[in-house]
Design a protein around this motif. Structure first.
Motif, PDB file in Angstrom:
ATOM      1  N   GLY A 174      10.996   1.775   1.562  1.00 14.81           N
ATOM      2  CA  GLY A 174      10.128   2.419   0.584  1.00 14.81           C
ATOM      3  C   GLY A 174       9.266   1.443  -0.186  1.00 14.81           C
ATOM      4  N   ARG A 175       9.755   0.229  -0.407  1.00 14.68           N
ATOM      5  CA  ARG A 175       8.955  -0.735  -1.157  1.00 14.68           C
ATOM      6  C   ARG A 175       7.781  -1.258  -0.335  1.00 14.68           C
ATOM      7  NH1 ARG A 175      13.960  -3.681  -4.379  1.00 14.68           N
ATOM      8  NH2 ARG A 175      13.902  -2.244  -6.159  1.00 14.68           N
ATOM      9  N   PHE A 176       7.968  -1.435   0.956  1.00 14.52           N
ATOM     10  CA  PHE A 176       6.836  -1.810   1.796  1.00 14.52           C
ATOM     11  C   PHE A 176       5.790  -0.696   1.805  1.00 14.52           C
ATOM     12  CE2 PHE A 176       9.845  -4.897   3.746  1.00 14.52           C
ATOM     13  CZ  PHE A 176       9.054  -6.031   3.659  1.00 14.52           C
ATOM     14  N   ILE A 177       6.255   0.539   1.929  1.00 13.89           N
ATOM     15  CA  ILE A 177       5.338   1.686   1.878  1.00 13.89           C
ATOM     16  C   ILE A 177       4.705   1.789   0.491  1.00 13.89           C
ATOM     17  CG2 ILE A 177       5.170   4.206   2.050  1.00 13.89           C
ATOM     18  CD1 ILE A 177       7.554   4.086   4.018  1.00 13.89           C
ATOM     19  N   GLY A 178       5.546   1.619  -0.538  1.00 16.70           N
ATOM     20  CA  GLY A 178       5.071   1.741  -1.906  1.00 16.70           C
ATOM     21  C   GLY A 178       4.049   0.694  -2.288  1.00 16.70           C
ATOM     22  N   SER A 179       4.158  -0.501  -1.699  1.00 14.09           N
ATOM     23  CA  SER A 179       3.175  -1.540  -1.972  1.00 14.09           C
ATOM     24  C   SER A 179       1.778  -1.087  -1.568  1.00 14.09           C
ATOM     25  CB  SER A 179       3.553  -2.822  -1.225  1.00 14.09           C
ATOM     26  OG  SER A 179       2.576  -3.814  -1.396  1.00 14.09           O
ATOM     27  N   TYR A 180       1.704  -0.364  -0.459  1.00 15.17           N
ATOM     28  CA  TYR A 180       0.417   0.176   0.017  1.00 15.17           C
ATOM     29  C   TYR A 180      -0.031   1.351  -0.853  1.00 15.17           C
ATOM     30  CZ  TYR A 180      -2.913   2.674   2.963  1.00 15.17           C
ATOM     31  OH  TYR A 180      -4.019   3.334   3.429  1.00 15.17           O
ATOM     32  N   LEU A 181       0.913   2.256  -1.127  1.00 17.42           N
ATOM     33  CA  LEU A 181       0.562   3.455  -1.887  1.00 17.42           C
ATOM     34  C   LEU A 181       0.087   3.126  -3.300  1.00 17.42           C
ATOM     35  CD1 LEU A 181       3.432   5.915  -0.844  1.00 17.42           C
ATOM     36  CD2 LEU A 181       1.060   5.918  -0.058  1.00 17.42           C
ATOM     37  N   THR A 182       0.742   2.166  -3.945  1.00 18.77           N
ATOM     38  CA  THR A 182       0.353   1.821  -5.313  1.00 18.77           C
ATOM     39  C   THR A 182      -0.930   0.997  -5.365  1.00 18.77           C
ATOM     40  OG1 THR A 182       1.918  -0.050  -5.219  1.00 18.77           O
ATOM     41  CG2 THR A 182       2.669   1.966  -6.315  1.00 18.77           C
ATOM     42  N   ARG A 183      -1.391   0.549  -4.203  1.00 20.63           N
ATOM     43  CA  ARG A 183      -2.679  -0.136  -4.146  1.00 20.63           C
ATOM     44  C   ARG A 183      -3.831   0.858  -4.021  1.00 20.63           C
ATOM     45  NH1 ARG A 183      -1.680  -3.299  -0.196  1.00 20.63           N
ATOM     46  NH2 ARG A 183      -3.004  -2.490   1.477  1.00 20.63           N
ATOM     47  N   ILE A 184      -3.605   1.991  -3.352  1.00 26.19           N
ATOM     48  CA  ILE A 184      -4.695   2.947  -3.128  1.00 26.19           C
ATOM     49  C   ILE A 184      -4.625   4.160  -4.057  1.00 26.19           C
ATOM     50  CG2 ILE A 184      -4.969   2.246  -0.726  1.00 26.19           C
ATOM     51  CD1 ILE A 184      -3.477   4.760   0.109  1.00 26.19           C
ATOM     52  N   PHE A 185      -3.455   4.370  -4.705  1.00 28.10           N
ATOM     53  CA  PHE A 185      -3.316   5.472  -5.652  1.00 28.10           C
ATOM     54  C   PHE A 185      -2.879   4.923  -7.006  1.00 28.10           C
ATOM     55  CE2 PHE A 185      -2.253   7.553  -1.524  1.00 28.10           C
ATOM     56  CZ  PHE A 185      -3.312   8.466  -1.483  1.00 28.10           C
ATOM     57  N   ASN A 186      -3.047   5.728  -8.028  1.00 28.28           N
ATOM     58  CA  ASN A 186      -2.583   5.368  -9.362  1.00 28.28           C
ATOM     59  C   ASN A 186      -1.071   5.157  -9.325  1.00 28.28           C
ATOM     60  OD1 ASN A 186      -1.618   5.453 -12.027  1.00 28.28           O
ATOM     61  ND2 ASN A 186      -3.326   6.739 -12.700  1.00 28.28           N
ATOM     62  N   PRO A 187      -0.577   3.947  -9.662  1.00 29.87           N
ATOM     63  CA  PRO A 187       0.871   3.683  -9.602  1.00 29.87           C
ATOM     64  C   PRO A 187       1.709   4.666 -10.408  1.00 29.87           C
ATOM     65  CG  PRO A 187      -0.327   1.640  -9.894  1.00 29.87           C
ATOM     66  CD  PRO A 187      -1.328   2.741 -10.049  1.00 29.87           C
ATOM     67  N   ALA A 188       1.197   5.087 -11.563  1.00 28.13           N
ATOM     68  CA  ALA A 188       1.937   6.051 -12.384  1.00 28.13           C
ATOM     69  C   ALA A 188       2.094   7.375 -11.656  1.00 28.13           C
ATOM     70  CB  ALA A 188       1.219   6.258 -13.713  1.00 28.13           C
ATOM     71  N   LYS A 189       1.069   7.773 -10.914  1.00 31.11           N
ATOM     72  CA  LYS A 189       1.139   9.014 -10.148  1.00 31.11           C
ATOM     73  C   LYS A 189       2.152   8.883  -9.013  1.00 31.11           C
ATOM     74  CE  LYS A 189      -1.745  12.274  -7.517  1.00 31.11           C
ATOM     75  NZ  LYS A 189      -3.112  12.565  -7.050  1.00 31.11           N
ATOM     76  N   VAL A 190       2.148   7.737  -8.333  1.00 33.00           N
ATOM     77  CA  VAL A 190       3.109   7.500  -7.258  1.00 33.00           C
ATOM     78  C   VAL A 190       4.531   7.543  -7.819  1.00 33.00           C
ATOM     79  CG1 VAL A 190       3.901   5.864  -5.501  1.00 33.00           C
ATOM     80  CG2 VAL A 190       1.452   6.129  -5.932  1.00 33.00           C
ATOM     81  N   LEU A 191       4.735   6.921  -8.998  1.00 30.52           N
ATOM     82  CA  LEU A 191       6.053   6.929  -9.641  1.00 30.52           C
ATOM     83  C   LEU A 191       6.510   8.357  -9.926  1.00 30.52           C
ATOM     84  CD1 LEU A 191       8.408   5.426 -11.054  1.00 30.52           C
ATOM     85  CD2 LEU A 191       7.022   5.453 -13.146  1.00 30.52           C
TER      86      LEU A 191
END
Length: 435
Positions: A309-326
């Motif tokens: 999840g952290r490898f995936i999350g590194s990408y997601l938090t780069r292209i989306f608002n990190p607070a929204k991903v959280l």
């Protein structure tokens, strides 16, 4: 050398450090079975081992952040590594004299070094570049930390636990001479790995002394911890770390018991796909394997999910608002726990295991959101955030008490409340109401 290139090189070095300290942390866990027999620990004493680890975070995070504000991130990392090396070195006399108190002191010292590293390295990664990319960078570094924790058990099993460890009952029936020889050999088996670890960590510390890292801290800053806590975003972030670590550790600590109570072992044996997965991890056949070991195999998926999840999350938090991903990840964690509560069988099992995947980005994302906009107060804020890791020592026993009192289904309400707070924190950050 350009600032971007300097930051990139520093990020790579720090990410390597994240991998190594994750690897060392879990490799030490591989030695615990030997230590338990060497010291013939009671269950209470075994519990003190975990208390020593989390106690270091509680006691030393704020002092570490104060020291960090005086000496800077780079030498904070060096100090953390040297403290870890001292902790490893102390295991040598602890094993020689078979003194449990000395062993606890060594383990606390090792954990103290890790605490200093957490306080120094996490904000350092966060400030190596734009604030918008802080969550993505820290998620990527934490992913390599999880990779280290995933590899270490296999290395420990191969090089440290490859020979058979006698149970306490087997040791007691040995003759005094044979027993003493056996314990001396076990002490040696503990001492050598720790000694090599100490030497290697010192080498790492010396390497960081001579590596040029960017200066990213105003060492003359004057803010206090109370000044930092006036920022509502940080205060709620501290609570977010407390609830996240507590919830993650609570689930992981009681998964085996949860599966045993739900009779998952029988379901695993009856299901061809599940039994095939289990057989890949076990040396003996399923029929000869204890139910605890059988269901314990699948706990690996809970912790491995954090790495993926952290490898995936590194990408997601780069292209989306990190607070929204959280917020989205916290929402999925809640839904999965509810699914596990209201279903049974393999649906219940896999849904609770999948929570590990959505735990993945929570620590680094909460951490970077809480540091946002704090400037020179970041070292003190980092100390406060790392102190909150003590949630891993307080929430699991509370969860255990609720299990004793009302069973797993109702006890999981406590964990749902933890993730609900994290969901709210993400939503408030997304709407900028905390900034």
């Amino acid at each position: 050398m350009s600032k971007t290139k300097t930051y990139r090189s520093s990020f790579i070095l720090l990410t390597t450090l994240f991998f190594l300290w994750g690897f060392i942390t879990v490799l030490v866990d591989s030695l615990i079975p030997r230590l338990r027999e060497l010291f013939t620990l009671t269950y209470f004493q075994a519990g003190l081992v975990q208390f020593a680890f989390f106690g270091a975070y509680f006691v030393l995070s704020i002092p570490a952040s104060y020291v960090l504000s005086k000496i800077g991130y780079k030498y904070g990392i060096v100090l953390g590594l040297m403290t870890m090396a001292l902790g490893c070195a102390l295991f040598y006399p602890a094993a020689s004299f078979r003194e449990f108190g000395l062993f606890l002191a060594a383990y606390f010292t090792l954990a103290a070094g890790m605490t200093i590293l957490q306080v120094a390295a996490n904000p350092f990664v966060a400030v190596l570049g734009s604030e918008d990319g802080a969550s993505s960078r820290l998620n990527l570094s934490q992913a390599f930390n999880s990779l280290g924790t995933a590899i270490a058990p296999a290395v420990g099993a191969l090089f440290i636990l490859s020979d058979k460890i006698k149970t306490r009952e087997e040791i007691e029936i040995l003759s005094p001479a044979i027993k003493e020889t056996y314990l001396l050999n076990e002490a040696s088996a503990v001492q050598k790995p720790f000694l090599w670890l100490a030497i290697f960590i010192v080498f790492m510390a010396v390497t960081f002394v001579f590596i040029k890292l960017p200066t990213l801290i105003n060492q003359k800053s004057i803010g206090t911890y109370f000044d930092a806590l006036k920022h509502k975003n940080l205060l709620l972030g501290v609570l977010g770390i407390f609830f996240y670590v507590g919830a993650e550790v609570a689930i992981g600590s009681y998964l085996v018991n949860y599966f045993l109570e739900s009779d998952m072992a029988s379901l695993i044996k009856e299901n061809n796909f599940m039994s095939h997965i289990a057989s890949l991890f076990l040396n003996s056949g399923l029929a000869e394997t204890e139910n605890k070991a059988l269901v314990g195999v699948f706990v690996t998926f809970y912790w491995s999910g954090a790495m993926i999840g952290r490898f995936i999350g590194s990408y997601l938090t780069r292209i989306f608002n990190p607070a929204k991903v959280l917020a989205v990840f916290a929402c999925f964690a809640i839904l999965l726990i509810i699914t596990s509560i209201i279903t049974s069988g393999l649906w219940s099992m896999w849904s609770i295991l999948a929570v590990g995947l959505f735990n993945s980005i929570m620590f680094p994302t909460i951490f970077t959101l809480a540091l946002s906009g704090l400037g020179a107060l970041k070292p003190k804020a980092s100390g406060l955030l790392c102190t909150a890791i003590v949630g891993g020592a307080l929430i699991p026993p509370t969860f255990g008490y609720l299990i004793d009192y009302s069973g797993f289904k109702y006890a999981f309400i406590l964990i749902i409340l933890c993730y609900t707070f994290i969901l709210a924190y993400g939503l408030l950050n997304r709407s900028k109401k905390l900034l």
